[in-house]
Scaffold this active site. Structure first.
Site, short mmCIF file in Angstrom:
data_model
loop_
_atom_site.label_atom_id
_atom_site.label_comp_id
_atom_site.label_asym_id
_atom_site.label_seq_id
_atom_site.Cartn_x
_atom_site.Cartn_y
_atom_site.Cartn_z
N ALA A 191 0.86 -1.18 0.00
CA ALA A 191 0.00 0.00 0.00
C ALA A 191 0.90 1.23 0.00
CB ALA A 191 -0.90 -0.01 1.23
N GLY A 198 0.77 -5.03 0.93
CA GLY A 198 -0.40 -5.12 0.06
C GLY A 198 -0.09 -5.76 -1.28
N GLU A 222 -0.39 -9.33 -0.64
CA GLU A 222 -1.81 -9.62 -0.42
C GLU A 222 -2.58 -9.61 -1.73
OE1 GLU A 222 -1.75 -6.46 2.54
OE2 GLU A 222 -2.67 -7.82 3.97
N GLU A 232 4.73 -5.09 7.16
CA GLU A 232 4.00 -3.96 7.77
C GLU A 232 4.45 -3.70 9.21
OE1 GLU A 232 2.63 -6.43 6.00
OE2 GLU A 232 1.08 -5.66 4.67
N1 CAA Z 1 4.65 3.20 -0.62
C1 CAA Z 1 5.09 4.34 -1.17
N2 CAA Z 1 6.27 4.44 -1.82
C2 CAA Z 1 7.04 3.36 -1.88
C3 CAA Z 1 6.66 2.13 -1.33
C4 CAA Z 1 5.39 2.07 -0.67
N3 CAA Z 1 4.90 0.93 -0.14
N4 CAA Z 1 7.64 1.23 -1.53
C5 CAA Z 1 8.61 1.85 -2.22
N5 CAA Z 1 8.25 3.16 -2.43
C6 CAA Z 1 9.03 4.19 -3.11
C7 CAA Z 1 10.17 4.69 -2.25
O1 CAA Z 1 9.71 5.65 -1.33
C8 CAA Z 1 11.10 5.23 -3.30
O2 CAA Z 1 10.60 6.49 -3.71
P1 CAA Z 1 11.65 7.74 -3.92
O3 CAA Z 1 12.55 7.27 -5.03
O4 CAA Z 1 10.77 8.86 -4.29
O5 CAA Z 1 12.38 7.89 -2.63
C9 CAA Z 1 10.90 4.30 -4.49
O6 CAA Z 1 9.65 3.63 -4.25
C10 CAA Z 1 11.97 3.24 -4.58
O7 CAA Z 1 12.08 2.59 -3.32
P2 CAA Z 1 13.45 2.42 -2.53
O8 CAA Z 1 14.38 3.55 -2.84
O9 CAA Z 1 13.11 2.19 -1.10
O10 CAA Z 1 14.02 1.10 -3.23
P3 CAA Z 1 14.92 -0.03 -2.56
O11 CAA Z 1 15.30 -0.94 -3.70
O12 CAA Z 1 16.01 0.55 -1.75
O13 CAA Z 1 13.96 -0.82 -1.56
C11 CAA Z 1 11.90 -1.91 -0.93
C12 CAA Z 1 12.84 -1.52 -2.07
C13 CAA Z 1 12.58 -2.95 -0.03
C14 CAA Z 1 10.66 -2.51 -1.57
C15 CAA Z 1 11.54 -0.67 -0.08
O14 CAA Z 1 11.10 0.36 -0.97
C16 CAA Z 1 10.48 -0.89 0.93
O15 CAA Z 1 10.74 -1.44 1.99
N6 CAA Z 1 9.22 -0.45 0.64
C17 CAA Z 1 8.13 -0.51 1.56
C18 CAA Z 1 7.60 -1.93 1.71
C19 CAA Z 1 6.47 -1.96 2.72
O16 CAA Z 1 6.64 -1.64 3.87
N7 CAA Z 1 5.28 -2.39 2.27
C20 CAA Z 1 4.13 -2.48 3.11
C21 CAA Z 1 3.32 -1.23 3.01
S1 CAA Z 1 1.99 -1.18 4.19
C22 CAA Z 1 0.77 -2.15 3.51
O17 CAA Z 1 0.91 -2.69 2.44
C23 CAA Z 1 -0.49 -2.24 4.31
C24 CAA Z 1 -1.43 -3.28 3.84
O18 CAA Z 1 -1.29 -4.44 4.21
C25 CAA Z 1 -2.54 -2.97 2.99
#
Ligand code: CAA
Length: 259
Positions: free
Chosen positions: A66, A110, A113, A133
């Site tokens: 998400a 998400g 999911e 998460e």
């Molecule tokens: N939401 C918004 N933006 C996101 C994102 C997310 N879930 N995941 C990645 N991005 C964005 C980053 O902010 C980044 O944007 P900028 O370039 O503008 O800074 C871009 O995508 C690239 O990401 P990274 O620079 O972080 O890339 P990386 O290769 O270093 O890492 C990753 C990749 C491990 C996937 C890391 O981005 C990450 O941990 N993302 C979040 C994953 C996460 O926590 N997901 C769960 C979300 S909560 C949820 O989903 C609730 C639910 O159950 C419904």
């Protein structure tokens, strides 16, 4: 219809392909994307020519969850009263034609999911699944705590939800989360091949098979077996059953009419 967050196309006139397309945010799932996804899925479901749908992302990410930037500011009242974040995610469950998840790269939160809401997952060898998460102070909110244990068992589901560790494609296949793993370069062809096979069968039998397998997750064994038997019997009212069995007995290819 034109979309901003997804790309939509058809293959061979009978497979619908939806590609998540927010590359700068690793296909993070926001309200706009999920609304478009719901519209595209419904449009394919209503199109008689389409026999199977593929949902995919990019090489780097199926979806990284998400959209954290969209939800970071929400209060409890926002999310509860407005049913925010995942309110429009369940559309995929109402789709009656099969949806294959073709997953490469990150399928996190998400994203994992959403992949699990597909009927089955074909993974690229670079796929990584996770429910991280907990790292951002919440828990899975789109069915992860329910579908993951059903797919991989309690121990692995707890491990992933509590430690946030990612599962690679090989482990995901061993655990039963995905049905097959192929090199990334072959992912699109593998998913399309499976979709074309499905689209070549009787749509009615395909829909019944999907409905019946899904029933296994909603009912006890006796009810599920009875549900399956009723659908099995009902298929004897279709032309496609006559055609399929006659084709087998006369050693020819069946010509299903979806009737
Ligand atoms: N939401 C918004 N933006 C996101 C994102 C997310 N879930 N995941 C990645 N991005 C964005 C980053 O902010 C980044 O944007 P900028 O370039 O503008 O800074 C871009 O995508 C690239 O990401 P990274 O620079 O972080 O890339 P990386 O290769 O270093 O890492 C990753 C990749 C491990 C996937 C890391 O981005 C990450 O941990 N993302 C979040 C994953 C996460 O926590 N997901 C769960 C979300 S909560 C949820 O989903 C609730 C639910 O159950 C419904």
């Amino acid at each position: 219809m034109s979309y901003e967050n997804i790309e939509v196309r058809t293959e061979a006139g009978k497979v619908g392909i939806i590609t998540l397309n927010r590359p700068k945010a690793l296909n993070a799932l926001n309200d706009a994307l999920m609304t478009e996804l719901g519209q595209a899925l419904k449009a394919f479901d209503a199109d008689d020519a389409i026999g199977c749908i593929i949902l995919t992302g990019s090489e780097r990410a199926f979806a990284a969850g998400a959209d954290i930037s969209a939800m970071a500011k929400y209060s409890f009242i926002d999310t509860y009263k407005g049913d925010y974040i995942t309110r429009n995610w369940e559309t995929i469950r109402s789709i009656r034609k099969p949806v294959i998840g073709a997953v490469a790269g990150f399928a996190l939160g998400g994203g994992c999911e959403l992949a699990m809401m597909c009927d089955f997952i074909i993974a690229a060898d670079n796929a990584k699944f996770g429910q991280p998460e907990i790292k951002i102070g919440v828990i899975p909110g789109a069915g992860g705590t329910q579908r993951l244990p059903r797919a991989v068992g309690k121990s692995k589901a707890m491990d992933m939800a509590l430690t946030a560790r990612m599962m690679d494609a090989a482990e995901a296949e061993r655990a039963g989360l995905v049905s097959r793993v192929v090199p990334f370069e072959k992912l699109a062809d593998e998913a399309l091949g499976a979709a074309l096979i499905i689209a070549g069968f009787s749509q009615i039998a395909v829909m019944a098979a999907k409905e019946s397998v899904n029933r296994a997750f909603e009912s006890g064994l006796s009810d599920g077996v009875m549900f399956e038997r009723r659908l099995f019997h009902a298929l004897f009212a279709t032309q496609d059953q006559k055609e399929g069995m006659d084709a087998f007995l006369t050693k020819r290819q069946p010509d299903f009419k979806n009737a």
